[in-house]
Design an enzyme around this catalytic site. Structure first.
Site, PDB file in Angstrom:
ATOM      1  N   GLY A  29      39.036 -32.439 -30.269  1.00  0.00           N
ATOM      2  CA  GLY A  29      38.265 -31.406 -29.624  1.00  0.00           C
ATOM      3  C   GLY A  29      37.024 -31.810 -28.669  1.00  0.00           C
ATOM      4  N   ASN A  30      36.245 -30.766 -28.488  1.00  0.00           N
ATOM      5  CA  ASN A  30      34.839 -31.049 -27.644  1.00  0.00           C
ATOM      6  C   ASN A  30      33.910 -30.211 -28.306  1.00  0.00           C
ATOM      7  OD1 ASN A  30      34.854 -28.606 -26.216  1.00  0.00           O
ATOM      8  ND2 ASN A  30      37.048 -29.385 -25.365  1.00  0.00           N
ATOM      9  N   ARG A  31      32.688 -30.559 -27.597  1.00  0.00           N
ATOM     10  CA  ARG A  31      31.514 -29.775 -28.406  1.00  0.00           C
ATOM     11  C   ARG A  31      31.196 -28.306 -27.752  1.00  0.00           C
ATOM     12  NH1 ARG A  31      26.920 -31.638 -28.433  1.00  0.00           N
ATOM     13  NH2 ARG A  31      26.728 -33.127 -26.563  1.00  0.00           N
ATOM     14  N   SER A  32      32.091 -28.041 -26.941  1.00  0.00           N
ATOM     15  CA  SER A  32      31.841 -26.548 -26.170  1.00  0.00           C
ATOM     16  C   SER A  32      31.814 -25.459 -27.309  1.00  0.00           C
ATOM     17  CB  SER A  32      32.914 -26.066 -25.291  1.00  0.00           C
ATOM     18  OG  SER A  32      32.648 -24.812 -24.918  1.00  0.00           O
TER      19      SER A  32
END
Ligand code: C5P
Length: 222
Positions: A29-32
């Protein structure tokens, strides 16, 4: 009082970050957080628009009283399906979501175990569709498409240069640039943005809360 200058407009906003499953319990995933996309969706609704928020793993959710139509998705392919279904009925699509460029080629059906993997684990990733490009290609007459570009640029000049190249590649009507890093952009409450038009010309610039920077983006849609 807020001026209802977006009354009658149907706006689809994607927000959050996609997750690509590795196995039933893990993902890439990503930190958005979804905060910027949510701020745009809420501000658009306050200005009278009919807003559909397609949320990928939102950390913050809109209250029911906001009147947003919320569609929850997780992976890039789910986000693509939801936005492709909603786009034909929209006057504007804002692609604020941080979408994974790649996903695991295969998803293990049971938990990947270190006991059977040894000291290294190789993952093969395959490219995801570029949803924004697809939207631009199937855009109907008069529809406005807004893309985002989150970049770990050295400075403003480098950010604008990366943004201009991306604006040319993506073909969106507007591209909202913001710097991201370990402490900037994602998951914070503030943001600094530069808005480019399709030709790469700077048409807006703002810094402040994610709510305050939503305003100049929406001003382009009235
Ligand atoms: O190329 P890049 O990922 O930097 O482009 C960012 C913009 O493209 C964002 O608006 C994002 O929502 C969108 N995007 C997309 N599909 C992808 C990757 C990014 O629509 N696979």
């Amino acid at each position: 009082v807020t001026v209802k200058d977006l009354a009658g407009k149907r706006i689809v906003v994607t927000a959050g970050g996609t997750r690509e499953a590795l196995d039933p319990v893990r993902f890439i995933g990503n930190r958005s957080s979804g905060k910027q996309g949510l701020a745009i969706a809420l501000a658009a609704a306050a200005r009278g628009a009919d807003v559909t928020l397609i949320g990928a793993n939102l950390e913050v959710r809109p209250a029911a009283s906001t009147g947003l139509h919320v569609v929850d998705v997780s992976s890039t392919l789910e986000l693509e399906a939801a936005v492709t279904a909603a786009a034909p009925g929209a006057d504007v699509v804002v692609m604020a979501a941080a979408v994974a460029d790649y996903r695991p080629e295969t998803v293990a059906q049971s938990k990947i175990k270190k006991e059977t993997q040894g000291d290294t684990l190789q993952l093969t990733l395959v490219k995801n569709p570029d949803i924004l490009r697809g939207l631009v290609e199937s855009r109907r007459e008069g529809q406005i498409i807004v893309g985002f570009a989150a970049e770990t640029a050295e400075d403003r000049e480098a950010l604008v240069e990366l943004g201009r190249a991306k604006a040319a590649r993506k073909g969106a009507d507007y591209l909202v640039l913001n710097r991201v890093g370990w402490t900037e952009g994602f998951a914070t409450d503030g943001n600094a943005i530069i808005i480019l038009d399709a030709a790469g010309v700077i048409v807006g610039e703002a810094a402040g809360s994610k709510t305050s920077v939503a305003a100049p983006i929406l001003d382009l849609l009235t």
